[in-house]
Write a protein that holds these residues in place. Structure first.
Motif, PDB file in Angstrom:
ATOM      1  N   GLY A   1       1.573  33.214  20.391  1.00 32.46           N
ATOM      2  CA  GLY A   1       2.304  32.055  20.673  1.00 32.46           C
ATOM      3  C   GLY A   1       3.432  32.319  19.675  1.00 32.46           C
ATOM      4  O   GLY A   1       3.447  32.786  18.455  1.00 32.46           O
TER       5      GLY A   1
ATOM      6  N   LEU B   1       3.244  22.305  18.247  1.00 33.84           N
ATOM      7  CA  LEU B   1       3.809  22.587  19.609  1.00 33.84           C
ATOM      8  C   LEU B   1       2.146  23.475  20.319  1.00 33.84           C
ATOM      9  O   LEU B   1       2.905  22.906  21.208  1.00 33.84           O
ATOM     10  CB  LEU B   1       4.155  23.807  19.448  1.00 33.84           C
ATOM     11  CG  LEU B   1       5.849  22.844  19.066  1.00 33.84           C
ATOM     12  CD1 LEU B   1       7.319  24.449  19.213  1.00 33.84           C
ATOM     13  CD2 LEU B   1       6.698  21.882  19.828  1.00 33.84           C
TER      14      LEU B   1
ATOM     15  N   ASP C   1       1.943  25.896  21.850  1.00 36.82           N
ATOM     16  CA  ASP C   1       2.507  27.110  22.951  1.00 36.82           C
ATOM     17  C   ASP C   1       1.837  28.186  22.296  1.00 36.82           C
ATOM     18  O   ASP C   1       2.329  29.275  22.049  1.00 36.82           O
ATOM     19  CB  ASP C   1       3.542  26.897  22.793  1.00 36.82           C
ATOM     20  CG  ASP C   1       3.790  27.578  23.807  1.00 36.82           C
ATOM     21  OD1 ASP C   1       3.985  27.815  24.746  1.00 36.82           O
ATOM     22  OD2 ASP C   1       5.973  27.610  24.014  1.00 36.82           O
TER      23      ASP C   1
ATOM     24  N   ILE D   1       3.741  31.835  27.453  1.00 37.53           N
ATOM     25  CA  ILE D   1       3.830  30.652  26.427  1.00 37.53           C
ATOM     26  C   ILE D   1       5.483  29.801  27.230  1.00 37.53           C
ATOM     27  O   ILE D   1       6.304  30.882  27.964  1.00 37.53           O
ATOM     28  CB  ILE D   1       3.845  31.332  25.303  1.00 37.53           C
ATOM     29  CG1 ILE D   1       5.233  32.374  24.982  1.00 37.53           C
ATOM     30  CG2 ILE D   1       2.465  32.041  24.524  1.00 37.53           C
ATOM     31  CD1 ILE D   1       5.117  32.162  23.309  1.00 37.53           C
ATOM     32  N   LYS D   2       4.967  28.774  26.972  1.00 44.51           N
ATOM     33  CA  LYS D   2       6.497  27.725  27.158  1.00 44.51           C
ATOM     34  C   LYS D   2       7.615  28.159  27.105  1.00 44.51           C
ATOM     35  O   LYS D   2       8.992  28.208  27.231  1.00 44.51           O
ATOM     36  CB  LYS D   2       5.972  26.241  27.056  1.00 44.51           C
ATOM     37  CG  LYS D   2       4.702  26.334  28.161  1.00 44.51           C
ATOM     38  CD  LYS D   2       4.530  24.533  27.788  1.00 44.51           C
ATOM     39  CE  LYS D   2       3.162  23.829  28.318  1.00 44.51           C
ATOM     40  NZ  LYS D   2       2.418  24.402  27.505  1.00 44.51           N
ATOM     41  N   ALA D   3       7.450  28.664  25.714  1.00 51.40           N
ATOM     42  CA  ALA D   3       8.915  29.352  24.465  1.00 51.40           C
ATOM     43  C   ALA D   3       9.113  31.046  25.061  1.00 51.40           C
ATOM     44  O   ALA D   3       9.816  31.460  24.212  1.00 51.40           O
ATOM     45  CB  ALA D   3       8.462  29.000  23.022  1.00 51.40           C
TER      46      ALA D   3
END
Length: 732
Positions: A629, A638, A640, A660-662
């Protein structure tokens, strides 16, 4: 119902227990308040075709069936015993079952390990008897079982339809909820149910294997509060999900098993999010809400899969089309881009004001001819850009809303949808406002095996599950593991040396482990005295020029170096190194006066990039788990991150990076270059192989790893050594 073809490594022994030709009801009773009465009623009322042996020393007959004074007095050889007596009687009864040749026992009583103390001792005694006499245990503290295709209903539930949904639930109330929901739905039926109870013997993995083999089960559905052996469950799930869908609702988490973890990875592992990731890695469809369990099970059982995540929406109302579009996007599904040909065909059958851009809004075109909705579904289903078709609106209710005379046309539309479902491999999912009142057109769809839902949200969750399953099955051929790493004797000795000294690997040792197995790690040198700094500074000037250096403390007693003031950045020149060393030593001695300090580690400072984390934890339930992440100081803020069970396939590693959102940061944000994702995938696979090769590696944190457009650099590495396994491995 068509049986699901497939193959598991070995036949489950539960077939004889869960589909027995004879059942002993120990504690059978004529008292309607007793479970022994309800079980007898369930067997008799449902027409169980096997032999029933009530056991009660105080009765000659129970509900018209001859009773026996003890288990050993039974003349036949039933495969299953239902024990309805108090906990204290159970160990002795298990021994009697074994002497009678009974293969399995369902134990309803509570008062075992779940209450601790004497209850745990009683459960151990019970298991000792079971193992000595070859009796398998369901429970104790179980709500019971049923197998409706074999007329076995030991719960005496009324109005439960036989069907193809198998259920394993740790909550008896959850089963009751699903049974009532199915009764209201009127179309979902069940094959086998088991309440696993304490899982003192038979666990979720055993039950899942049975459901995977059972020809009457088309989809396995589990309500799970806690796994006893999560690693084994994942192994079985991978086998079963290749043959048929598996749906899991997981409540709670396993954080209690991680409270002593000492790394970033350890702090995040054991979470609900980790459990969900590992289940999905094994092909399981995980539902987040309890009211999704039965709709998703039904949808997967009827439709099995979609080839992708591109959905065409057809609606007779703009508002609901918008809602559907929002929910589809949130679920990770895509609105399919309809081809010019498809849009032209839609224009030819719809009014001019209709929208032929997905979502398709018929805009009143169907008010006088609802069967046009079926025509639109047929048109979009033929589009190669479409994987699933989602009908949203009031189909089934036109004759109610507008005119009774529309019923005939609506029924013709339903027949056309049925014909389409048989002609296409693309799932057709219907949401209708009128589902709760079950009008004729919707009943016809349900009878033909088309799922119809009363909620847009449930419909979208079904579509998402179909897309996820289709993608999982499509990539199964890519699931081969990378070549195993052969452990090196000198590195294995390094672990043993650390164990002997009661410490974890020093950072330079952790990086040596990585470097020797092909991981990109920057050069570094350790200074154990001030006099070594001059030579180190000179060597780095020759190799990398006047690049700023980083200095870190080396101590087995200081795990979090930054917290102790044990890290200095941007150091240039010999004098800066000397001053940094003095400040590090002073700060660390003030922070931990008793700490043994071996020296300081010097390495070139890396240039700016995207910071990520790669970590490993040996989870007490799921075994070795890898995490990836966003890294640096944000990892625990976070959260994430993505998790996968080790060993990883290349697809597993690729999906972690994509999850992952990022991920937009990795793809390049605000003019920054995209990072080298292939290099990150390669890193994850190498770490997975290293963990497999060195069982003494308990936890690993690479944080941060700086990802660049052409590779990466492991800036910090921490390896925690398993202190206990050394003794275990040396045992004969």
């Amino acid at each position: 119902m068509n049986p699901i073809e497939g193959h598991l490594d070995s036949r489950s022994p539960l077939h004889d227990i869960l589909a027995p030709t004879g059942i002993a009801v120990v504690g059978a009773s004529a008292d309607p308040t007793k479970r022994g009465y309800k079980a007898m009623v369930g067997l008799i009322k449902d027409g169980y075709r096997g032999s029933i042996y009530p056991v009660n020393p105080k009765a000659d007959m129970i509900l018209g069936v001859k009773a026996w004074p003890s288990v050993t007095a039974i003349p036949g050889n039933p495969e299953l015993a239902l024990i309805c007596t108090p906990a204290a009687t159970v160990p002795g009864l298990i021994a009697e079952c074994g002497r009678r040749g009974i293969k399995g026992a369902v134990i309803l009583a509570s008062g075992f390990a779940e209450v601790g103390g004497e209850g745990a001792a009683l459960e151990r005694e019970m298991m000792a008897k079971a193992e000595a006499h070859g009796v398998r245990i369901i429970g104790p503290n179980t709500s019971g079982i049923f197998n409706l295709h074999h007329k076995i209903n030991l719960l005496a539930l009324d109005n439960v339809r036989p069907g193809d949904v198998g259920i394993i639930s740790q909550s008896g109330n959850m089963l009751l909820s699903l049974a009532l929901e199915a009764q209201h739905n009127g179309h979902v039926g069940f094959s086998t149910y088991v309440g696993p109870g304490n899982q003192s013997d038979i666990g979720f993995n055993d039950y899942l294997r049975y459901l995977g083999e059972d020809v009457h089960t088309r989809v396995a559905t589990l309500y799970v509060e806690g796994f006893r052996d999560g690693r084994k469950f994942l192994d079985v799930a991978r086998e079963v999900t290749a043959m048929k869908p598996v749906v899991v609702y997981k409540s709670g988490s396993t954080e209690q098993g991680q409270k002593a973890a000492s790394s970033h990875t350890g702090a995040l592992a054991g979470s609900y999010a980790m459990t969900v990731d590992l289940l999905r890695q094994a092909g399981v469809s995980v539902v987040q809400y309890s009211d999704e369990i039965l709709p998703v099970a039904e949808g997967l059982g009827l439709l099995q899969k979609a080839h992708g995540k591109r959905v065409a929406v057809i609606s007779d109302g703009g508002g609901q089309a918008t809602i559907a579009s929002d929910r589809l996007a949130e679920a990770g599904l895509e609105l399919a881009e309809l081809s010019d040909t498809t849009r032209q065909q839609l224009r030819e059958v719809l009014l001019p004001q209709a929208s032929t851009v997905n979502p398709v809004d018929v805009a009143g075109s169907t008010d006088a001819k609802p069967s046009l909705l079926a025509t639109c579904m047929e048109i979009v289903a033929a589009d190669d850009n479409v994987d699933s078709v989602f009908l949203v609106g009031m189909f089934g209710g036109y004759s109610i809303r507008f005119a009774e005379s529309l019923l005939g046309d609506e029924m013709r539309g339903a027949e056309a949808m049925v014909d389409l479902s048989r002609a296409t491999t693309k799932p057709l999912v219907i949401y209708s406002l009128y589902t709760p009142i079950k009008p004729p057109a919707l009943r016809r769809l349900h009878e033909a095996g088309l799922p119809v839902y009363a909620s847009i949200e449930q419909s979208v969750r079904v579509l998402a599950a179909l897309g996820e399953r289709g993608q999982y099955l499509a990539q199964l051929h890519r699931q081969s593991r990378e070549a195993a790493v052969t452990p090196r004797p000198e590195l294995a000795a390094m672990f043993e040396r650390a164990r002997g000294e009661g410490r974890d690997l020093f950072e330079y040792e952790a990086k040596q482990l990585l470097r020797d197995h092909g991981v990109e790690v920057p050069a570094e040198r350790i200074a154990r005295s001030e006099g070594e700094l001059a030579a180190i500074a000179a060597r780095f000037r020759e190799e990398v020029g006047e690049t700023p250096l980083v200095m870190k403390v080396v101590s087995k007693d200081i795990l979090h170096k930054s917290d102790a003031g044990g890290v200095k950045l941007n150091l240039t020149g010999e004098q800066a190194l000397r001053q940094a060393r003095e400040e590090i030593l002073a700060s660390c001695r003030a922070h931990a006066p008793a700490a043994e300090i071996e020296g300081v580690l010097v390495t070139p400072m890396e240039s700016k990039g995207v910071e990520v984390i790669v970590g490993v934890i040996r989870d007490p339930i799921f075994g070795p788990v890898l995490m990836f992440g966003l890294g640096g100081i944000f990892v625990e803020i976070l959260e994430d991150v993505a998790f996968r069970s080790i060993p990883l396939s290349r697809h597993d590693a690729e999906s972690m990076v994509a999850q992952i959102k990022a991920k937009k940061v990795l793809e390049g944000a605000r003019g920054e270059p995209a990072v080298d994702k292939e290099a990150l995938v390669d890193l994850l696979l190498k770490v997975s192989s290293i963990v497999d090769a060195y069982p003494a590696l308990s936890e690993l944190d690479l944080n941060p790893v700086i990802a660049y457009a052409d590779g990466y650099a492991v800036v910090d590495a921490r390896v925690i050594v398993d202190r206990q396994s050394s003794d275990e491995e040396s045992r004969p």
